[in-house]
Scaffold this motif. Structure first.
Motif, mmCIF file in Angstrom:
data_model
loop_
_atom_site.group_PDB
_atom_site.id
_atom_site.type_symbol
_atom_site.label_atom_id
_atom_site.label_comp_id
_atom_site.label_asym_id
_atom_site.label_seq_id
_atom_site.Cartn_x
_atom_site.Cartn_y
_atom_site.Cartn_z
ATOM 1 N N TRP A 80 3.459 -5.280 -8.227
ATOM 2 C CA TRP A 80 4.323 -4.905 -7.036
ATOM 3 C C TRP A 80 5.159 -6.000 -6.442
ATOM 4 C CZ3 TRP A 80 4.041 -6.771 -2.071
ATOM 5 C CH2 TRP A 80 4.872 -6.158 -1.180
ATOM 6 N N THR B 2 0.727 -1.056 0.085
ATOM 7 C CA THR B 2 0.059 0.127 0.055
ATOM 8 C C THR B 2 0.933 1.315 -0.038
ATOM 9 O OG1 THR B 2 -1.881 -1.067 1.091
ATOM 10 C CG2 THR B 2 -1.860 1.212 1.113
ATOM 11 N N MET B 3 1.835 1.249 0.871
ATOM 12 C CA MET B 3 2.853 2.551 0.875
ATOM 13 C C MET B 3 3.596 2.689 -0.324
ATOM 14 S SD MET B 3 4.243 1.989 4.801
ATOM 15 C CE MET B 3 5.412 3.428 4.652
ATOM 16 N N ASP B 4 4.127 1.486 -0.905
ATOM 17 C CA ASP B 4 4.587 1.921 -2.291
ATOM 18 C C ASP B 4 3.939 2.089 -3.202
ATOM 19 O OD1 ASP B 4 6.655 0.680 -0.725
ATOM 20 O OD2 ASP B 4 7.036 -1.290 -2.080
ATOM 21 N N GLN B 5 2.804 1.568 -3.494
ATOM 22 C CA GLN B 5 1.742 2.126 -4.578
ATOM 23 C C GLN B 5 1.316 3.426 -4.288
ATOM 24 O OE1 GLN B 5 -1.385 -1.080 -4.503
ATOM 25 N NE2 GLN B 5 -0.323 -1.702 -6.639
ATOM 26 N N ARG B 6 1.451 3.912 -2.908
ATOM 27 C CA ARG B 6 0.629 5.279 -2.849
ATOM 28 C C ARG B 6 1.833 6.353 -3.342
ATOM 29 N NH1 ARG B 6 -0.565 5.560 3.174
ATOM 30 N NH2 ARG B 6 -2.227 4.322 2.354
ATOM 31 N N MET B 7 3.150 5.948 -3.242
ATOM 32 C CA MET B 7 4.166 6.848 -3.854
ATOM 33 C C MET B 7 4.259 6.976 -5.269
ATOM 34 S SD MET B 7 8.062 7.397 -2.815
ATOM 35 C CE MET B 7 7.491 8.020 -0.919
ATOM 36 N N GLY B 8 3.737 5.804 -5.779
ATOM 37 C CA GLY B 8 3.670 5.793 -7.305
ATOM 38 C C GLY B 8 5.051 5.268 -8.079
ATOM 39 N N ARG C 181 9.019 3.875 -4.580
ATOM 40 C CA ARG C 181 9.686 3.470 -3.416
ATOM 41 C C ARG C 181 10.136 2.028 -3.137
ATOM 42 N NH1 ARG C 181 7.429 1.644 1.749
ATOM 43 N NH2 ARG C 181 8.267 3.002 3.384
#
Length: 519
Positions: free
Chosen positions: A427, A17-23, A460
């Motif tokens: 991911w 979730t965190m990695d995808q949020r950064m793009g 990320r």
């Protein structure tokens, strides 16, 4: 429950979730872009710029840890105190961090600045083992004698006993444990008895160890101790091949379950009879202060400590408990049993238990658990076969990531890299490549590792891979360049792992850029 949460597990789900949020990584961030090979940036400047741009993210204990490792304890205190969510207990954590890093005097001085008496006591109790492990036993004893509040005395002497036992002086350790027992009662006494049991066993006195274990069980059965104490005793004895107490506890649980079922059937039969009122007046049977809920906790402990023969024996006994029809929620017990069986080579039995789970997502999650355990045990061939056969996209991703990571750790980087393409989640493919790239760097292939890291598409995730390569590099210029790339992609927090080893003063630069005031 969010889609994929159960199958991926908490850690991977949050990281994804965190990695995808950064793009996605920005274009031209590879070797032809921002930092081409051969360019050695001033990493301190990069860190300052990144921290200035993202100052609102806060600093936190990670930055403080980097400062402590660089010998900047006072500045670390500034960072911790400036945090928006500062808690006085953070100072205690910082002092322990400094003590473990070797700055005993600085840590002690920091503890003495704590004005809250209760917190100061807590800090002393936590710091005593640090002193003892560092060879400062006399100083640790003197500190234990200065602990203010009586309820903290058992913890002070117990911590000293554990540390001294770790150093090999078992007679002295038992003496300190005895001193802890003098001041203990209830829950503190349970902890002290467990410590004494472990010390006695390490000293080779199994009779004394069993005596302490018996006292712990009596304490729990009398309602004066926590059930986790009994779990610790059972796991400890099982790890040493002694299943006598475990058998007694499990048979007691099975017997109690049978009595519960019989009582329920009797009540249903009597509910409509003239004897219903008489039935309700029957005095309930005395029950132990624990039930079958202790068994999953026990299995988790045994999974990591027992050998295969003992683990299988424990699994057989727990299987009997599951078949007893006991009226309890067996999901946690079944999950722990599946993991125990898989970790110790009983794959078919583990799969059989997993197949009985009704909920599809939980069933898929347990199958992924089995693959992870199998890969961890070294049977990567069978783990790969089972992982590829999983029908859940999320579970298959987690399982294949686990196999790739194990292959990379064992040095089979070519096979690990080839398997990445089988991971259905984009991911997940990048997450798997982080470990493959790190393994290549450890094997002395930094160029190949760097090229592979730059194929990761999410920014990320790629930053984490580059950070791993930076800390694995023996070439300081390469390490600084890789760390700078990680910072550009993921922010200054990506460089905190072992920052002072790459660029002394880097953590100070971040603190200055964040405009954290110095006291």
């Amino acid at each position: 429950m969010p889609k994929g949460f159960a199958e991926l597990g908490v850690d991977l789900y949050v990281r994804r979730t965190m990695d995808q949020r950064m793009g996605m990584a920005p274009p031209r961030s590879d070797d032809k872009g921002l930092l081409p090979r051969g360019l050695v940036p001033c990493l301190v400047t990069v860190l300052r710029l990144s921290a200035h741009q993202k100052a609102d993210e806060g600093a936190g204990m990670d930055l403080a840890s980097a400062l402590v490792s660089g010998g900047h304890l006072a500045r670390a205190v500034d960072v911790v105190r400036s945090a928006r969510r500062f808690k006085p207990a953070d100072i205690v954590a910082l002092a322990l961090m400094a003590g473990r890093a070797g700055d005993l005097d600085g840590a002690h001085a920091l503890i003495e600045t704590i004005t809250d008496r209760s917190l100061h006591d807590d800090a002393l109790v936590a710091f005593i083992p640090v002193l003892a492990h560092a060879g400062e036993r006399e100083r640790a004893v003197a500190m234990a004698e200065k602990v203010r509040y009586p309820h903290n005395w058992p913890g002070a002497w117990e911590g000293l006993a554990k540390a001294v036992a770790d150093c090999g002086d078992f007679p002295a350790a038992l003496g300190y444990a005895a001193k802890a027992a003098e001041d203990a009662g209830g829950v503190p006494l349970g902890r002290v008895l467990l410590t004494s049991m472990e010390i006695a066993h390490a000293a080779g006195d199994d009779v004394l160890a069993k005596d302490f274990a018996d006292r712990v069980e009596d304490l729990v059965r009398n309602g004066d101790g926590q059930r986790s104490f009994l779990v610790t005793v059972l796991a400890f004895e099982a790890g040493n091949g002694d299943l006598e107490r475990l058998d007694a506890v499990l048979h007691g649980l099975i017997r109690a379950a049978a009595e519960d079922v019989a009582a329920q059937e009797s009540q249903e039969a009597e509910d409509n009879s003239d004897f219903a009122d008489l039935y309700l007046t029957i005095i309930p049977r005395p029950r132990p202060p624990f039930g079958a809920e202790i068994v999953p906790e026990l299995l988790e402990a045994v999974t990591e400590t027992a050998d295969r023969e003992v683990a299988v024996a424990v699994a057989d006994r727990v299987g009997e408990l599951l078949r007893s029809g006991a009226p309890f929620d067996g999901s946690a017990l079944r999950e722990a049993l599946i993991l125990l069986l898989a970790r110790h080579g009983q794959v078919e039995r583990a799969i059989a238990y997993a197949d009985r789970i009704v909920e599809p997502n939980l069933r898929a999650a347990r199958h992924a658990d089995i693959v992870e355990a199998l890969a961890r045990s070294g049977d990567t061939d069978r783990a790969e076969t089972l992982a590829r056969a999983l029908t859940s996209r999320w579970a298959r991703s987690r399982a294949l990531i686990a196999v790739v990571h194990e292959l990379a750790w064992s040095g089979e980087t070519a096979r690990a890299e080839a398997l990445v393409s089988a991971i259905p989640d984009r991911w997940g493919r990048g997450e798997a490549l982080v470990e493959v790239a790190a393994a290549l760097a450890r094997q002395g292939e930094p160029e190949r590792a760097e090229d592979l890291a730059h194929t990761i598409r999410l920014g990320r995730t790629r930053a984490r891979a580059l950070s791993e390569l930076a800390y694995a590099s023996d070439d300081q210029a390469r390490a600084r360049r890789l760390a700078a790339r990680a910072v550009f992609l993921g922010g200054w927090t990506m460089a905190l792992g072992d920052l002072e080893a790459i660029v002394p003063g880097g953590a100070l630069a971040i603190a200055d850029a964040l405009r954290i005031p110095s006291t």
